[in-house]
Design a protein around this motif. Structure first.
Motif, short mmCIF file in Angstrom:
data_model
loop_
_atom_site.label_atom_id
_atom_site.label_comp_id
_atom_site.label_asym_id
_atom_site.label_seq_id
_atom_site.Cartn_x
_atom_site.Cartn_y
_atom_site.Cartn_z
N GLY A 1 10.89 -4.78 -4.50
CA GLY A 1 11.65 -4.02 -5.50
C GLY A 1 12.09 -4.90 -6.65
N ASP A 2 12.55 -6.13 -6.33
CA ASP A 2 12.93 -7.06 -7.39
C ASP A 2 11.75 -7.37 -8.30
OD1 ASP A 2 15.49 -7.28 -6.29
OD2 ASP A 2 14.95 -9.03 -5.07
N ALA A 3 10.59 -7.58 -7.68
CA ALA A 3 9.39 -7.91 -8.44
C ALA A 3 9.02 -6.79 -9.40
CB ALA A 3 8.23 -8.20 -7.49
N ILE A 4 9.10 -5.55 -8.92
CA ILE A 4 8.78 -4.40 -9.76
C ILE A 4 9.73 -4.33 -10.95
CG2 ILE A 4 8.73 -1.87 -9.84
CD1 ILE A 4 7.86 -1.98 -6.86
N GLU A 5 11.02 -4.51 -10.69
CA GLU A 5 12.02 -4.46 -11.75
C GLU A 5 11.80 -5.57 -12.78
OE1 GLU A 5 16.90 -4.60 -12.32
OE2 GLU A 5 15.98 -4.71 -10.32
N GLN A 6 11.53 -6.79 -12.29
CA GLN A 6 11.32 -7.93 -13.19
C GLN A 6 10.06 -7.76 -14.03
OE1 GLN A 6 13.41 -10.50 -13.83
NE2 GLN A 6 14.83 -9.41 -12.47
N GLN A 7 9.03 -7.21 -13.42
CA GLN A 7 7.79 -7.00 -14.17
C GLN A 7 7.98 -5.96 -15.27
OE1 GLN A 7 5.17 -8.74 -14.12
NE2 GLN A 7 3.82 -7.51 -15.41
N HIS A 8 8.73 -4.90 -14.96
CA HIS A 8 8.99 -3.89 -15.99
C HIS A 8 9.80 -4.48 -17.13
CE1 HIS A 8 8.39 -0.36 -12.93
NE2 HIS A 8 7.25 -0.80 -13.44
N LYS A 9 10.80 -5.31 -16.81
CA LYS A 9 11.59 -5.95 -17.86
C LYS A 9 10.72 -6.87 -18.71
CE LYS A 9 16.12 -5.90 -15.55
NZ LYS A 9 17.21 -6.74 -14.97
N TRP A 10 9.84 -7.62 -18.07
CA TRP A 10 8.97 -8.54 -18.78
C TRP A 10 8.02 -7.77 -19.71
CZ3 TRP A 10 3.64 -9.41 -18.95
CH2 TRP A 10 3.25 -10.62 -19.52
N GLN A 11 7.47 -6.66 -19.21
CA GLN A 11 6.57 -5.86 -20.03
C GLN A 11 7.29 -5.24 -21.22
OE1 GLN A 11 4.97 -3.17 -17.07
NE2 GLN A 11 3.22 -4.49 -16.65
N LYS B 1 0.82 -1.21 0.00
CA LYS B 1 0.00 0.00 0.00
C LYS B 1 0.85 1.27 0.00
CE LYS B 1 -4.04 -1.96 2.37
NZ LYS B 1 -4.85 -1.93 3.61
N ARG B 2 2.09 1.18 0.51
CA ARG B 2 2.96 2.36 0.56
C ARG B 2 3.55 2.72 -0.81
NH1 ARG B 2 6.53 0.29 5.70
NH2 ARG B 2 4.83 0.18 7.24
N LEU B 3 3.42 1.83 -1.76
CA LEU B 3 3.98 2.07 -3.09
C LEU B 3 3.11 3.05 -3.87
CD1 LEU B 3 4.71 -1.66 -4.04
CD2 LEU B 3 6.39 0.00 -3.20
N ASN B 4 3.70 3.68 -4.88
CA ASN B 4 2.89 4.51 -5.77
C ASN B 4 2.05 3.59 -6.66
OD1 ASN B 4 4.43 3.75 -8.12
ND2 ASN B 4 5.98 5.25 -7.50
N ASP B 5 1.10 4.17 -7.37
CA ASP B 5 0.15 3.37 -8.15
C ASP B 5 0.84 2.47 -9.17
OD1 ASP B 5 -1.88 4.50 -6.72
OD2 ASP B 5 -2.43 5.96 -8.27
N ALA B 6 1.84 3.01 -9.88
CA ALA B 6 2.51 2.25 -10.93
C ALA B 6 3.27 1.06 -10.35
CB ALA B 6 3.47 3.15 -11.71
N ASP B 7 3.99 1.28 -9.25
CA ASP B 7 4.74 0.19 -8.63
C ASP B 7 3.80 -0.85 -8.02
OD1 ASP B 7 7.11 1.31 -9.35
OD2 ASP B 7 7.60 2.16 -7.37
N ARG B 8 2.72 -0.38 -7.44
CA ARG B 8 1.75 -1.31 -6.84
C ARG B 8 1.15 -2.21 -7.93
NH1 ARG B 8 -1.91 2.08 -5.27
NH2 ARG B 8 -0.62 2.83 -3.56
N GLU B 9 0.84 -1.62 -9.07
CA GLU B 9 0.30 -2.41 -10.18
C GLU B 9 1.33 -3.41 -10.69
OE1 GLU B 9 -1.69 -1.78 -14.63
OE2 GLU B 9 -0.86 -0.08 -13.52
N LYS C 1 0.94 -7.52 -10.61
CA LYS C 1 0.95 -8.30 -11.84
C LYS C 1 2.07 -9.35 -11.83
CE LYS C 1 -1.21 -4.99 -14.99
NZ LYS C 1 -1.04 -4.16 -16.21
N TYR C 2 3.21 -8.98 -11.24
CA TYR C 2 4.31 -9.94 -11.15
C TYR C 2 3.91 -11.14 -10.30
CZ TYR C 2 8.73 -12.02 -9.64
OH TYR C 2 9.73 -12.91 -9.34
N MET C 3 3.32 -10.86 -9.15
CA MET C 3 2.95 -11.94 -8.24
C MET C 3 1.92 -12.87 -8.87
SD MET C 3 2.85 -9.49 -4.86
CE MET C 3 2.10 -10.63 -3.71
N MET C 4 0.95 -12.30 -9.55
CA MET C 4 -0.07 -13.12 -10.20
C MET C 4 0.51 -13.90 -11.37
SD MET C 4 -2.65 -12.69 -8.35
CE MET C 4 -3.75 -13.64 -9.38
N ARG C 5 1.38 -13.26 -12.15
CA ARG C 5 1.98 -13.93 -13.31
C ARG C 5 2.83 -15.11 -12.90
NH1 ARG C 5 6.85 -13.03 -15.88
NH2 ARG C 5 7.21 -11.09 -14.72
#
Length: 243
Positions: free
Chosen positions: A78-88, A41-49, A53-57
């Motif tokens: 943080g790792d999850a956010i980075e990996q999701q951005h790379k995947w996208q 919840k402390r993350l901004n909207d983009a990072d939270r999304e 998505k990473y966790m569900m994927r």
């Protein structure tokens, strides 16, 4: 001075909270994800999304691979956010490459079709339905076409391959038929060809529609794919899985 310091302090605290949240480990067990809900919840909207998505994927990947995938142990938010951005980014690149390839293929097909139309004209002059006749060896109704081919070149045509499209009078596609006309057509001459068609399935809606609509109320067109000349030269290209 204080009115400037307070917003800076608030922003610093928010950034610190966000950074602390990103260092939080993600439980590999989805049933324990609730333990990190406050950090997410402390993350901004983009990072939270992105982390969601990473966790569900990764979890869906584990489900489809029999549990052989999933969130690797030690993965932080943080790792999850980075990996999701790379995947996208990779997905976007692959989609762009696929779109570019599709455009290239379609452009080549259009160019080939234009060359073929300059070399020959193919027209479906009649479509008829031959009724089932066991004595004649027809065990179902058969669609029969009469085809006119005009060779507009100085070379003899050995064969033409393409697709016949059947549309109703409202422009809706009824059926399509791949046709290989293995027929010789002399230079600068025309020829009428019969004997091409296919057996019809009485249980197929499209085939039943073909038998019920008169030829005069259909639009039947031939889309050329390739012309082969007697000297071995060709115009157009048929997909490898069709050649």
């Amino acid at each position: 001075m204080r009115k400037f310091i307070l917003p800076i302090m608030a922003a610093t605290l928010a950034l610190s909270a966000c950074n602390n949240a990103k260092s939080t480990l993600i439980p590999t067990d989805p049933e324990k994800w609730g333990e990190i809900s406050e950090q997410v919840k402390r993350l901004n909207d983009a990072d939270r999304e992105a982390v969601t998505k990473y966790m569900m994927r990764m979890t869906l990947g584990a489900a489809f691979s029999g549990g052989k995938a999933g969130i690797p142990p030690g993965t932080t938010i943080g790792d999850a956010i980075e990996q999701q951005h790379k995947w996208q980014q990779k997905q976007q690149q692959e989609e762009a490459e696929a779109a570019a390839l599709k455009a290239k293929v379609e452009a080549q097909k259009a160019a080939d079709a234009a060359k073929i139309k300059q070399a020959a004209t193919v027209a479906i002059t009649d479509v008829s339905i031959l009724p089932q006749n066991v004595m004649a060896g027809r065990y179902s109704d058969r669609l029969n076409m009469e085809i006119a081919v005009q060779n507009k070149t100085a070379k003899q045509i050995s064969g033409i391959k393409g697709t016949v499209n059947f549309d109703d009078q409202f422009g809706s596609r009824i059926s399509s038929l791949n046709v290989s006309l293995d027929e010789d057509v002399k230079p600068n001459e025309s020829r009428n060809i019969t004997g091409y068609g296919r057996d019809l399935n009485q249980f197929e809606d499209s085939d039943k529609k073909l038998t019920s609509i008169p030829f005069t109320k259909m639009k039947v067109t031939f889309v050329p794919g390739m012309i082969v000349f007697a000297d071995g030269s060709k115009i157009g290209k048929v997909a490898d899985d069709e050649s």
